[in-house]
Motif scaffolding. Sequence first.
Motif, short mmCIF file in Angstrom:
data_model
loop_
_atom_site.label_atom_id
_atom_site.label_comp_id
_atom_site.label_asym_id
_atom_site.label_seq_id
_atom_site.Cartn_x
_atom_site.Cartn_y
_atom_site.Cartn_z
N ALA A 55 0.85 -1.17 -0.02
CA ALA A 55 0.03 -0.09 0.19
C ALA A 55 0.66 1.22 0.06
O ALA A 55 2.00 1.30 0.43
N ILE A 77 -3.69 3.33 0.16
CA ILE A 77 -4.33 3.09 -0.99
C ILE A 77 -3.40 1.77 -1.94
O ILE A 77 -2.26 1.65 -1.61
N HIS A 78 -3.94 0.89 -2.43
CA HIS A 78 -3.33 -0.37 -3.01
C HIS A 78 -4.17 -0.67 -4.22
O HIS A 78 -5.63 -0.73 -4.24
N GLU A 79 -3.65 -1.55 -5.28
CA GLU A 79 -4.10 -1.98 -6.55
C GLU A 79 -4.19 -3.51 -6.02
O GLU A 79 -3.17 -4.13 -5.76
N THR A 80 -5.41 -3.90 -6.28
CA THR A 80 -5.71 -5.36 -5.95
C THR A 80 -5.62 -6.27 -7.33
O THR A 80 -5.21 -7.23 -7.50
N GLN A 83 -5.98 -1.99 -12.64
CA GLN A 83 -7.01 -0.80 -12.82
C GLN A 83 -8.08 -0.91 -11.76
O GLN A 83 -8.96 -0.09 -11.71
N TRP A 85 -8.39 -0.41 -7.63
CA TRP A 85 -7.80 0.16 -6.43
C TRP A 85 -8.76 0.02 -5.35
O TRP A 85 -9.96 0.30 -5.40
N TRP A 86 -8.12 -0.11 -4.03
CA TRP A 86 -8.89 0.13 -2.69
C TRP A 86 -8.26 1.12 -1.85
O TRP A 86 -7.16 1.27 -1.98
N ALA A 114 -4.70 7.24 -7.18
CA ALA A 114 -5.06 6.14 -7.92
C ALA A 114 -5.51 6.32 -9.36
O ALA A 114 -5.15 5.53 -10.43
N ARG A 117 -2.74 6.75 -11.90
CA ARG A 117 -2.02 5.53 -11.97
C ARG A 117 -2.70 4.20 -12.85
O ARG A 117 -2.57 3.31 -12.88
N CYS A 119 -6.27 3.87 -12.75
CA CYS A 119 -7.31 3.14 -11.95
C CYS A 119 -8.73 3.54 -12.82
O CYS A 119 -8.93 4.46 -13.21
N PHE A 122 -12.38 2.32 -8.23
CA PHE A 122 -11.82 2.62 -6.86
C PHE A 122 -13.02 2.38 -5.71
O PHE A 122 -14.04 2.92 -5.63
#
Length: 181
Positions: A55, A77-80, A83, A85-86, A114, A117, A119, A122
Amino acid sequence: MIIEKPGAFVTPEFLIRQATLPWEIGGAASLRHRTFVTEQGIFPTHDRDEVDKIALPLVAISTMASEADEVVGTVRIHETDPQVWWGSRLAVAPGYRRVGRLGAELIRLAVGTAHARGCKLFLAYVQMQNVPLFEKLHWTGMGTRDLHGHPHMKMRADLAAYPPIEDPARGWMALTKQRAA
């Protein structure tokens, strides 16, 4: 003559940015612990998890004489998936919750970062008492779920309301005012 005791001083200026320095990252972790373990009792000993390894920690930092002072708000925040993100672990220190906009500024930084990057979606699980704030900020509820023994609303941000933020480490200065008690 009656002398009134002044209220606690709260700076009107806050830095909103990605945590990059060790003291900022440590301050975010400490604030999360105080909020989710000590205050809310959501976690018994700590709130750290595997997401912390990937994150991006974002912070709101109080200032003194225009110099960074202490972390008073945070979110990660992080990408799971590509495109997708959480956002999670949004926290504002108790003494700063009555200061307007800190939570909203952190949400803006989270979604905008995000968005820059790539996203396209979200999401966040939001504690029920915070749902009205997120709705005002162009988020839509997608159903409730119990997390860690507490009800949360799964919510989706309207990315059109959040311009991309290319350099979250640079961030910005948020000028706020304290709301009346």
